[in-house]
Design an enzyme around this catalytic site. Structure first.
Site, PDB file in Angstrom:
ATOM      1  NE  ARG A  33      59.340  23.663 125.626  1.00  0.00           N
ATOM      2  CZ  ARG A  33      59.917  22.534 125.221  1.00  0.00           C
ATOM      3  NH1 ARG A  33      59.237  21.602 124.380  1.00  0.00           N
ATOM      4  NH2 ARG A  33      60.789  21.673 126.043  1.00  0.00           N
ATOM      5  NE  ARG A  86      60.682  16.576 125.365  1.00  0.00           N
ATOM      6  CZ  ARG A  86      61.495  17.138 125.856  1.00  0.00           C
ATOM      7  NH1 ARG A  86      62.389  16.873 126.229  1.00  0.00           N
ATOM      8  NH2 ARG A  86      60.312  17.922 125.855  1.00  0.00           N
ATOM      9  NE  ARG A 132      57.890  18.235 127.817  1.00  0.00           N
ATOM     10  CZ  ARG A 132      58.596  18.786 128.500  1.00  0.00           C
ATOM     11  NH1 ARG A 132      59.750  18.005 128.448  1.00  0.00           N
ATOM     12  NH2 ARG A 132      58.551  20.161 128.272  1.00  0.00           N
ATOM     13  NE  ARG A 185      63.732  27.019 130.791  1.00  0.00           N
ATOM     14  CZ  ARG A 185      63.537  25.172 130.490  1.00  0.00           C
ATOM     15  NH1 ARG A 185      64.006  25.139 131.475  1.00  0.00           N
ATOM     16  NH2 ARG A 185      62.536  24.702 130.013  1.00  0.00           N
ATOM     17  CE  LYS A 188      67.812  21.092 129.422  1.00  0.00           C
ATOM     18  NZ  LYS A 188      67.215  21.425 128.545  1.00  0.00           N
TER      19      LYS A 188
END
Ligand code: AMP
Length: 218
Positions: free
Chosen positions: A171, A127, A160, A88, A13
């Site tokens: 998540r 990531r 992260r 969300r 996203k």
């Protein structure tokens, strides 16, 4: 143009919103980015949000709706915006609808980026984010020129904390439970397009442009 990008963590996203923001000249509004900045600056919002974020849980709707109301009222969002990571929950989507109605404007489209859980876990483990400017890298598909350093500002690349495998599992669970219902919410308003989020950044971007009816623009 007022757009929402839906999709699980790691669906791409943020990357896609960045490209669209540049092409269409409208701001990308990422609640995750705003919250991470608040945590870094130890503001009231950051202090209240941190515990939820570290566990991979959602920050309470009231905090998020206040933050979004303030952000979409800024001058740069007057002509449009791209929402990344918001809404969300159904309560957030209803809150957004009310805010927009009060301003006499509406969403144009909601794009859902669909990827498998295996792809999500794979992408998030690769990531890395620049600690200074926030640019996102993937060590396999978008590696920096120099290992561990940001191409743009030379800042140090870090993972992260919520991209650690146990937090990613949580998540994804939270996404399925609380965010997936938004598909039905927006489908019933004829706003939803589903886009295959697998493949290269360019391939996915072309699919999004097609889904929102912008494919013929140069
Ligand atoms: P993201 O960068 O979008 O993956 O968001 C990182 C974390 O910030 C999430 O796991 C949540 O804890 C929090 N967060 C971001 N956006 C929202 C939202 N719209 N509602 C609730 N929590 C959020």
């Amino acid at each position: 143009m007022r757009l929402v990008l839906l999709g699980p963590p790691g669906a791409g996203k943020g990357t896609q919103a960045e490209l669209m923001s540049r092409e269409f000249g409208i701001p990308k509004i990422s609640t995750g980015d705003i919250l991470r900045e608040a945590v870094r600056n130890e503001t009231d919002l950051g202090i209240r949000a941190k515990g939820y974020m570290d566990k991979g849980e959602l920050v309470p709707d009231e905090l998020i709706l206040d933050l979004i109301e303030e952000r979409i009222s800024s001058g740069d969002a007057e002509e449009g915006f791209l929402l990344d990571g918001f809404p969300r929950t159904v309560a957030q989507a209803e809150g957004l609808e009310k805010m927009l109605e009060a301003r006499g404007v509406f969403l144009d489209s909601v794009v859902s980026l669909d990827v498998s859980d295996a792809t999500v876990v794979d992408r998030l483990s690769q990531r890395y984010v620049c600690g200074s400017c926030g640019r996102v890298y993937n060590l396999v598909s978008q590696a920096p020129a120099e290992q561990g350093a940001c191409d743009d500002c030379g800042g140090r690349l870090e993972q992260r904390t919520d991209d650690e495998p146990e937090t990613v599992v949580e998540r994804l669970r939270v996404y399925d439970e609380q965010t997936q219902p938004l598909r039905g919410f927006y489908q019933s308003r004829s706003l939803l397009s589903s886009v295959d989020g697998n493949g290269s950044t360019e391939e996915v971007y072309a699919r999004i442009r097609k889904a929102i009816g912008e494919e013929s623009r140069p």
